[in-house]
Design an enzyme around this catalytic site. Structure first.
Site, PDB file in Angstrom:
ATOM      1  N   SER A  97       0.788  -1.252  -0.062  1.00 56.22           N
ATOM      2  CA  SER A  97      -0.136  -0.080  -0.200  1.00 56.22           C
ATOM      3  C   SER A  97       0.931   1.145  -0.066  1.00 56.22           C
ATOM      4  O   SER A  97       1.063   1.874  -0.923  1.00 56.22           O
ATOM      5  CB  SER A  97      -0.965   0.002   1.156  1.00 56.22           C
ATOM      6  OG  SER A  97      -1.866  -1.120   1.242  1.00 56.22           O
ATOM      7  N   GLY A  98       1.123   1.756   1.313  1.00 53.12           N
ATOM      8  CA  GLY A  98       2.107   2.936   1.220  1.00 53.12           C
ATOM      9  C   GLY A  98       3.373   3.026   0.607  1.00 53.12           C
ATOM     10  O   GLY A  98       4.283   2.301   0.895  1.00 53.12           O
ATOM     11  N   THR A  99       3.355   3.776  -0.503  1.00 55.62           N
ATOM     12  CA  THR A  99       4.480   3.559  -1.251  1.00 55.62           C
ATOM     13  C   THR A  99       5.203   5.061  -1.776  1.00 55.62           C
ATOM     14  O   THR A  99       4.398   5.904  -1.898  1.00 55.62           O
ATOM     15  CB  THR A  99       4.291   3.073  -2.660  1.00 55.62           C
ATOM     16  OG1 THR A  99       3.632   1.523  -2.178  1.00 55.62           O
ATOM     17  CG2 THR A  99       5.462   2.648  -3.630  1.00 55.62           C
ATOM     18  N   SER A 100       6.491   5.025  -1.792  1.00 56.17           N
ATOM     19  CA  SER A 100       7.087   6.262  -2.194  1.00 56.17           C
ATOM     20  C   SER A 100       8.124   5.908  -3.404  1.00 56.17           C
ATOM     21  O   SER A 100       8.291   4.642  -3.607  1.00 56.17           O
ATOM     22  CB  SER A 100       8.036   6.962  -1.152  1.00 56.17           C
ATOM     23  OG  SER A 100       8.642   8.145  -1.327  1.00 56.17           O
TER      24      SER A 100
END
Length: 501
Positions: free
Chosen positions: A325-328
């Site tokens: 989910s949380g991706t950079s």
């Protein structure tokens, strides 16, 4: 007159401090890999809800002498999935447009690859000693980083997870409330950790105190990870999946990234179709492309079978069915011709912080979207699947022309695809290609940024329309090496810089 200038360096990233760190290293004579290591370590404090020593990811790399390759540093499942009482905690996150259940806690932790990537790049490609590359991150960790709009929004979104532990509350909350925009985030233990990391043996994280601390905690509190899992972890160098797109060739990670295959299928369904941009036909073509690609994101075997019908060179591996989910994401290029596109994620985070580091571990084993047989049904000792898809586009001479990637979970390959369509098929300049409205379609809903002509009578799903560009559609930060442009996506506070000589 033809432009004879050459690129000295180019950067496109998701945070101004990540980008500035890369620029400072490049301006001082470092190469793209020096800049990558320094910027990645800075992202752990500048973007701590997406990047961490407890994270994993993929890097798409090009060098003039080694060519194009993928470094898979994504998370690995433990070697044993049989314990008597796995310790999970169920968390319901409210994304505004939807709610989703995740699981955190000791049993949700997979073996991270972030520090193995740092070690790999330092040993093989960096020109600056590690003890110098950690300084920017150490400085920011000690002095503090003021939260931006996007980081503050993420803090609020993940409030339940971040305030579940004493350390999470100490780092991310003030007087019982998560920090807000402008509040300063301090990570003094991270600065000390980097001091030790630069001083110790290269494999210290995986064979020394950090690995021992995590595995002791897991053993005592119902987690799966063991010391042997850390000790055996390795970055895997893979051949990219390369496929034609018009006059270009697109390089994406192969499995265990599902994103590369979905990107290829989506573009295949839209290529060379003629329509007016923003028209009903445009809207319909994008929807049809979703219908012909989205379902394969939930079934790896079906994805492989469909890809082999069109791309016999698509390879499969033994992997576990989990996504992120949380991706950079960031991209960096230097004047020596080196280029790297890097995507990283900790999922939502597991609420456990590695002692003495201020670094939260991932919760990759707690993401249930692709685990129809239950939480503990993952394959042992295997790389996890992911939607992350750092992408490099090559011209006919196999020279890199575009670097692109994004966060956004299941939306990742489709956001990249739409940006590439806008650039190559609709001939938009890079800035317009990135910021043209996007759509995304799931099983039950259509998500739409205002700008398309459509008839609600023709739509059999709930439709959610954003009046402005929105972060839910990802942030496709990109570099155009041909036209010498670098653009950060406004949706996620993207920052870009390009310098020519």
């Amino acid at each position: 007159m033809k432009d004879q200038s050459k690129i000295k360096y180019a950067i496109a990233a998701g945070h101004h401090l990540t980008a500035k760190t890369a620029e400072d290293i490049l301006a001082a004579g470092g190469n793209a890999f020096d800049a990558c290591v320094a910027a990645y370590l800075v992202s752990f404090v500048a973007e701590p809800l997406m990047a961490s020593a407890g994270a994993g990811g993929f890097a798409n790399i090009y060098t003039p002498d080694k060519g194009n390759f993928i470094l898979d540093f994504f998370c690995q499942t433990p070697s044993n999935n049989s314990i008597s009482q796995p310790n999970y905690k169920e968390i319901l996150l409210d994304f505004g447009e939807s709610q989703e259940t995740f699981f955190v806690g000791p049993a949700s932790m997979a073996v991270p690859g972030a520090m193995a990537l740092v070690q790999y790049l330092v040993e093989h490609y960096c020109s600056i000693p590690l003890r110098e590359l950690v300084i920017p991150a150490q400085t920011l960790a000690k002095n503090g980083v003021a939260l931006t709009d996007f980081q503050a929004y993420d803090l609020q979104l993940l409030n339940t997870i971040l305030t579940d532990s004493e350390e999470g509350r100490a780092l991310f909350a003030t007087d019982g409330q998560v920090k807000k925009k402008g509040d300063v985030l301090l990570m003094p233990q991270y600065a000390d950790f980097l001091e030790s990391y630069a001083r110790e043996k290269p494999d210290w994280f995986y064979r020394g105190e950090p690995a021992l601390s995590v595995t002791d905690y897991a053993r005592e509190h119902g987690g799966y990870i063991r010391y042997e899992d850390f000790r055996n972890y390795q970055v895997i160098r893979r051949e990219p999946f390369l496929f034609p797109y018009g006059d270009q060739y697109i390089s994406v990670p192969p499995l265990p990234s599902l994103g590369g295959g979905l990107l290829a299928l989506f573009l295949r369904k839209t290529a060379e179709k003629k329509y007016e941009v923003g028209s009903k036909e445009h809207f319909t073509i994008l929807r049809n492309a979703y219908h012909n690609s989205f379902p394969y994101g939930k079934d790896v075997a079906s994805l492989i079978a469909e890809m082999h019908l069109h791309y016999p060179n698509y390879t499969s591996i033994d992997s576990a069915d989990i996504s992120t989910s949380g991706t950079s994401h960031f991209n960096i290029c230097d004047d020596k011709g080196n280029a790297i596109a890097l995507s990283t994620s900790i999922g939502e985070g597991c609420t456990y912080f590695i002692p003495g580091t201020n670094m939260q571990m991932n919760n990759m084993l707690g993401e249930t979207a692709l685990l129809p047989d239950g939480l503990d049904s993952w394959k042992q000792d295997a790389r996890l699947n992911s939607m992350m898809c750092p992408t490099i586009v090559f011209d006919q001479a196999r020279a890199p022309s575009i670097l692109i990637g994004t966060g956004g979970a299941t939306r990742i390959p489709f956001s990249i695809s739409q940006t590439l369509m806008n650039y190559y098929e609709h001939k938009m300049p890079l800035y317009e290609a990135i910021h043209f409205p996007r759509i995304y379609e799931s099983e039950n809903q259509i998500y739409l940024e205002k700008g398309y002509d459509y008839n609600t009578a023709d739509i059999d799903k709930t439709i959610r329309v954003w009046e402005e560009l929105d972060m839910v559609f990802g942030g496709t930060h990109s570099i155009d090496l041909v036209n010498k442009q670098a653009v950060g996506d406004r949706r996620r506070e993207g920052v870009a810089k390009i310098v020519v000589k």
